[in-house]
Structures are given as structure tokens and as C-alpha cells.
Design a protein around this motif. Sequence first.
Motif, PDB file in Angstrom:
ATOM      1  N   TYR A   1       0.863  -1.181   0.000  1.00  0.00           N
ATOM      2  CA  TYR A   1       0.000   0.000   0.000  1.00  0.00           C
ATOM      3  C   TYR A   1       0.897   1.228   0.000  1.00  0.00           C
ATOM      4  O   TYR A   1       1.630   1.465   0.962  1.00  0.00           O
ATOM      5  N   GLN A   2       0.854   2.008  -1.078  1.00  0.00           N
ATOM      6  CA  GLN A   2       1.711   3.191  -1.183  1.00  0.00           C
ATOM      7  C   GLN A   2       0.853   4.447  -1.321  1.00  0.00           C
ATOM      8  O   GLN A   2      -0.069   4.501  -2.148  1.00  0.00           O
ATOM      9  N   PHE A   3       1.179   5.462  -0.542  1.00  0.00           N
ATOM     10  CA  PHE A   3       0.407   6.701  -0.521  1.00  0.00           C
ATOM     11  C   PHE A   3       1.161   7.822  -1.237  1.00  0.00           C
ATOM     12  O   PHE A   3       2.400   7.853  -1.262  1.00  0.00           O
ATOM     13  N   TYR A   4       0.375   8.746  -1.794  1.00  0.00           N
ATOM     14  CA  TYR A   4       0.934   9.863  -2.563  1.00  0.00           C
ATOM     15  C   TYR A   4       0.068  11.094  -2.306  1.00  0.00           C
ATOM     16  O   TYR A   4      -1.150  11.072  -2.565  1.00  0.00           O
ATOM     17  N   ALA A   5       0.678  12.137  -1.799  1.00  0.00           N
ATOM     18  CA  ALA A   5      -0.046  13.374  -1.518  1.00  0.00           C
ATOM     19  C   ALA A   5       0.246  14.405  -2.599  1.00  0.00           C
ATOM     20  O   ALA A   5       1.406  14.617  -2.969  1.00  0.00           O
ATOM     21  N   ALA A   6      -0.790  15.055  -3.113  1.00  0.00           N
ATOM     22  CA  ALA A   6      -0.656  16.064  -4.163  1.00  0.00           C
ATOM     23  C   ALA A   6      -1.332  17.363  -3.728  1.00  0.00           C
ATOM     24  O   ALA A   6      -2.050  17.402  -2.723  1.00  0.00           O
ATOM     25  N   ASN A   7      -1.096  18.414  -4.512  1.00  0.00           N
ATOM     26  CA  ASN A   7      -1.655  19.738  -4.226  1.00  0.00           C
ATOM     27  C   ASN A   7      -1.156  20.261  -2.885  1.00  0.00           C
ATOM     28  O   ASN A   7      -1.881  20.918  -2.142  1.00  0.00           O
TER      29      ASN A   7
ATOM     30  N   VAL B   1      -2.434   0.259  -4.548  1.00  0.00           N
ATOM     31  CA  VAL B   1      -2.298  -1.065  -3.935  1.00  0.00           C
ATOM     32  C   VAL B   1      -1.776  -2.036  -4.975  1.00  0.00           C
ATOM     33  O   VAL B   1      -2.324  -2.132  -6.079  1.00  0.00           O
ATOM     34  N   ASN B   2      -0.715  -2.752  -4.624  1.00  0.00           N
ATOM     35  CA  ASN B   2      -0.185  -3.798  -5.487  1.00  0.00           C
ATOM     36  C   ASN B   2      -0.610  -5.144  -4.927  1.00  0.00           C
ATOM     37  O   ASN B   2      -0.335  -5.458  -3.778  1.00  0.00           O
ATOM     38  N   GLN B   3      -1.311  -5.902  -5.745  1.00  0.00           N
ATOM     39  CA  GLN B   3      -1.857  -7.196  -5.318  1.00  0.00           C
ATOM     40  C   GLN B   3      -1.240  -8.308  -6.160  1.00  0.00           C
ATOM     41  O   GLN B   3      -1.438  -8.372  -7.366  1.00  0.00           O
ATOM     42  N   ARG B   4      -0.460  -9.190  -5.513  1.00  0.00           N
ATOM     43  CA  ARG B   4       0.266 -10.221  -6.260  1.00  0.00           C
ATOM     44  C   ARG B   4      -0.675 -11.266  -6.838  1.00  0.00           C
ATOM     45  O   ARG B   4      -0.406 -11.875  -7.863  1.00  0.00           O
ATOM     46  N   SER B   5      -1.807 -11.523  -6.140  1.00  0.00           N
ATOM     47  CA  SER B   5      -2.751 -12.559  -6.542  1.00  0.00           C
ATOM     48  C   SER B   5      -4.155 -12.044  -6.288  1.00  0.00           C
ATOM     49  O   SER B   5      -4.443 -11.554  -5.195  1.00  0.00           O
TER      50      SER B   5
END
Length: 304
Positions: free
Chosen positions: A184-190, A203-207
Motif C-alpha cells: 500500500y503506497q500513498f501519494y499526496a498532491a496539491n 495497492v499492489n496485489q500479487r494474486s
Amino acid sequence: MLRHPEHQYLDIIRHLLEKGDKRIDRTGVGTLSMFGAMMRFDLSDGTFPVYSTKKVFWKTAVKEMLWFLTGQTNIQSLLRENVRIWTDWPLATYRKATGTQISQEEFEAKILADDDFARQWGDLGPVYGKQWRRWLGADGKEYDQVADVIETLRKNPSSRRMLFHAWNVPELGQMALHPCHMTYQFYAANLNGEGQPRLSLMVNQRSCDIGLGNPFNICQQAALLAMVAQQVDMVPGELIWVGGDTHLYLDHQHLAETVLEREPRPFPKLRLTRRPASIDDYRIEDFEVTGYDPYPAIEAPVAV
């Protein structure tokens, strides 16, 4: 007219039915599989991406996310919330170990009634919540990855290191199920503009079990984004989902064919009714969902 975002989900299902690689999987059920998929959902207007082409029990999905956030790994607390989606794994272990064909209902009743039985047979090993909130490092210390992400969002929101994951290699063998939604990776903008900063989550889901698992995953991940955004005084931006081995179980083809016959309806809206003191204090009652009008649910078996 903008294309309904649920068509991304239906496109994946259609691709699996038409071009999926037929293969035998870990469960023995068999799947139609593809490698590499992506969906994006804009949550900035309060949209809550709960699929409409079959009814999704969104409260159950959000309760599971709230359980992950507690760091607990025993199904007893889930069963107390009437959530049964993790019972299959410890039940299968109990049946194999004891040679008894106890029913799911009997097994769950024993877990609820007997704390000693629950401790022995209801624990799933160091699954998601344990890794998210109590990762055991090689130095012997426990690390709360979720709290660290929230702290970084408050102090250094332009960081490229705001993530948590569950793939703890030394502990994989102790888990009832290896982590599927891993990172789970977060990214803040503005951050320098007018108005509130926008928080997005990838979210990266392997399966990914596209028939039963993905509708739950998308819903609960959107709920997590809403909670974290509220805690750090931001507004939700995008939920971006990336799938590795994305598959349709062979005994879910009726589900796939049925949802493809249905035209998606508008997504509901989500409002958090209060601001809890921390990420640990949310309850299911805090989630107000309006405008959800799905097609009927479709029964399908869980592959264990």
C-alpha cells in the motif's frame, strides 16, 4: 458521456473469459489467469467504489479492514462482528488435524464460546494486521508501519517512502494464507496549491480472485484511503489498483457471465460521520453509505 468506472472491472472479467490462460492453481480448482491489470477510481467527489453488477456486502469488507488495522490475527473477533470470510482456513486445518468433519456453524460456535479453543484453532498466524501494525524486525523490535505512514504524511507528505506491506519472508510459512494485497503506497498532491491536499493510494496485489476477492478489496481499500485522508487533514484523491496474477476460478464462470450481462449503476457515496482520535478508533457505524443500488448477489464458492 463518461464511461462508468466499473467497466474496468468488467473488461478484466471479459478478457479472462476470452483470453485467460487456463491453469491448475494451488487450490486445485483451476483458473483462467492473466498477468498485469490496473484500475483507477476517482474518489474526490465522495464516490465509494462498491461494484453494482452484483451486490457487495460492503459492511463486511470494511469490517475486515478495521480488523486488519487492529493488528489481530484470530477469527474470534471477526466472528463477533458476524464476519465469516476467514473461517475456511482454520476450519480446514482443524478438520485435517482431528479427522472430524465438523460443520462450519459448529466450528464457529466453539470459537465464539471457548477462548481456549479459539486460541488453539482460531489463529491465522502472522497475517496482514500483524505485519501492518506489529512487524517483527531482525532486531527483535516491533514496527507499526501504518502509524509510521500517517506520521510521515503529517510531517513530510512529499516523501516517496510512504508505504506499508505484508510480505514478511521469514514468517510466510506461519501464515494461513500468504498476503495477496501486499503493498500500500500513498501519494499526496496539491501540497502547495489552494484548497486541501489530495491523498491517493496505490495497492499492489500479487494474486487476485477477481470474482469474490476483488469487489471486497476495492471497497475496503477505498475505506482505508478515506480514513487515512481524514486523519491527516487531506481529501481522498485516486485509488489505484494493480494486479499481478489476476484470475477467475473455473467454478466462478457463471458469476462472470452474469455480471457481464448487467449495466453498471452509479457508485454510492461515502461520508465519515465523525473524526475519531486516531486510525485505531474507527467503527463500522462511522461509515455512512448512500445511493447503493446493486443488482442481486451471486453465490460462488471460496477456493481454499
